[in-house]
Design an enzyme around this catalytic site. Sequence first.
Site, PDB file in Angstrom:
ATOM      1  N   ARG A   1     -76.919  70.144 123.209  1.00  0.00           N
ATOM      2  CA  ARG A   1     -77.679  68.906 123.343  1.00  0.00           C
ATOM      3  C   ARG A   1     -79.085  69.264 123.808  1.00  0.00           C
ATOM      4  NH1 ARG A   1     -78.161  64.829 128.031  1.00  0.00           N
ATOM      5  NH2 ARG A   1     -79.447  63.283 126.989  1.00  0.00           N
TER       6      ARG A   1
ATOM      7  N   HIS B   1     -86.061  61.846 125.730  1.00  0.00           N
ATOM      8  CA  HIS B   1     -85.726  62.300 127.080  1.00  0.00           C
ATOM      9  C   HIS B   1     -87.033  62.273 127.881  1.00  0.00           C
ATOM     10  CE1 HIS B   1     -82.448  64.641 129.380  1.00  0.00           C
ATOM     11  NE2 HIS B   1     -83.415  64.401 130.257  1.00  0.00           N
TER      12      HIS B   1
ATOM     13  N   GLU C   1     -80.781  58.122 129.660  1.00  0.00           N
ATOM     14  CA  GLU C   1     -80.856  57.477 130.968  1.00  0.00           C
ATOM     15  C   GLU C   1     -81.886  56.353 131.040  1.00  0.00           C
ATOM     16  OE1 GLU C   1     -81.157  60.500 133.994  1.00  0.00           O
ATOM     17  OE2 GLU C   1     -79.162  61.263 133.540  1.00  0.00           O
TER      18      GLU C   1
ATOM     19  N   ASN D   1     -73.683  60.729 131.775  1.00  0.00           N
ATOM     20  CA  ASN D   1     -74.237  61.758 132.667  1.00  0.00           C
ATOM     21  C   ASN D   1     -73.725  61.471 134.069  1.00  0.00           C
ATOM     22  OD1 ASN D   1     -75.722  62.560 130.460  1.00  0.00           O
ATOM     23  ND2 ASN D   1     -77.734  62.075 131.331  1.00  0.00           N
TER      24      ASN D   1
ATOM     25  N   TYR E   1     -73.199  63.034 138.046  1.00  0.00           N
ATOM     26  CA  TYR E   1     -73.488  64.087 139.028  1.00  0.00           C
ATOM     27  C   TYR E   1     -72.848  63.846 140.392  1.00  0.00           C
ATOM     28  CZ  TYR E   1     -76.936  65.951 135.802  1.00  0.00           C
ATOM     29  OH  TYR E   1     -77.543  66.516 134.705  1.00  0.00           O
TER      30      TYR E   1
ATOM     31  N   GLU F   1     -74.058  65.151 130.411  1.00  0.00           N
ATOM     32  CA  GLU F   1     -74.633  65.988 131.472  1.00  0.00           C
ATOM     33  C   GLU F   1     -73.692  66.008 132.662  1.00  0.00           C
ATOM     34  OE1 GLU F   1     -78.618  65.053 132.853  1.00  0.00           O
ATOM     35  OE2 GLU F   1     -79.292  64.709 130.792  1.00  0.00           O
TER      36      GLU F   1
END
Length: 484
Positions: free
Chosen positions: A78, A122, A167, A293, A295, A353
């Site tokens: 990606r 992005h 995002e 994504n 985290y 991600e």
Amino acid sequence: MTTSFSFPSGFHWGAATASYQIEGAVRDDGRGESIWDRWSHIPGNTVNGDTGDVACDHYHRWREDIQLMQQLGITAYRFSIAWPRVIPTGTGEVSAAGIGFYDRLVDALLEVGITPFPTLYHWDLPQVLEDDGGWPERRTAYAFADYATAVADRLGDRVKHWWTINEPFCVADLGYRVGTKAPGRHDHHDFLAAAHHVLLGHGLAVTAIKAASPDAQVGIVANVDNHMPRSAHPADRRAAELAHAIHSGWYLDPVFRGEYPEAAVNHHHWDQREVAPGDMEIISTRVDHHGVNYYTRKLHGDEGIDDLERPAPILHADLHRTTMGWEVYPDGLRELLVRFNEEYDLPPVYITENGAAFPDEVVDGAVHDGDRRDYLERHFSAAAEAVAAGVDLRGYFVWSLMDNYEWARGYGQRFGLVRVDYETQERILKDSAHWYASVIAAATGSIEASEEAVDDGGDEVGVEGLPADEATVEDGSVDQGDGA
Ligand code: FCB
């Protein structure tokens, strides 16, 4: 410790990057200025004044970087396409040199059996479009769709998996209201308008890409933290749910339900004046896959609203944190995947991600990043538990292939599987990279795996250097955890 995770056959094992974070070469071959070029050069905006001017110099070293991908054995990559490289003036003429770079990259990836999963946006908006009002202006959504057409026209014969926007929360909220990301504006109404137009641009781009390449798979990538209540107390739960609606629901409800979440609309006092007839139908155009994504988590209680007008998160002292200050909480990944699967009619899902920044050190030419390996291993397991709970997960992209420019945090935050020495541009595979390579090799059968290690349903992976059949547990005994 032994852990196991099992993913379906054909699972995409990947790594992710983004154009401004790795390419450098910001003035080469007629590339236009982006909002990140402009904003990162303004003193005080980034740690150490770091900019992406050179970054990992990937624009010149991409062949070497594909060799690194081969060493890892990743089956999917990606990356993002820089709009100002492809259309330096934002709208209009396509730069042959700019698109040529991605054209060669795609060919070279396919040649070595790596499936490209490009992201069209992005965060590097052409500065000319920001000068013209940026995402708060409706025309930017249409400019984005034209750019999507231009790229899909040229790459769509070979690229079959696309992401539109990375995002939207960071683009709109952090870029136009909080101001910690380019273009660094601080205006509540600009944020609301930008958020809507980013989603509109996404919906328009889905149709644009498919018009150019009918068998394309297209989706959006959303960042989601797991917003959890500190306790079962109703006030804590309300705070967590409001935070979830503001961060995740704001972007996912429109795409998957065709409406904005009411609690968040009320919280932001939005009169929805930007929403023209037909917009929500465009935004909710059916997507073919969805990118997550993940985290960290955020713990909320009845702490009131912070200065960003959001329920204030509480840091839980017991949890390990990365150098970003983010708490390590793998269960949150499983919980969110299962929650989204229950709440939305989801297409196949990808982790687009997941990864961690830690204080890596080079010792005798090696980086012993056990903390990163542990982080990844635990998150892979959590994702596999979500699969066992019914989530149709098709792939996993580790953030990041290599250390890179971490936006306003500069070069100090290292997320890579591969170490980059920014002075010499030397690359070193960290221990986590070697571990990931062995995971992929076992899963894809590119190293000899014992027969018991591979069950009918998928590729089961053993870790800790043990043969897979000794290191794994049976599918049925995978702990579903209390959040599933
Ligand atoms: C995400 C971004 C990505 C990277 C990681 C750490 O929000 O999409 O570019 O910065 O965080």
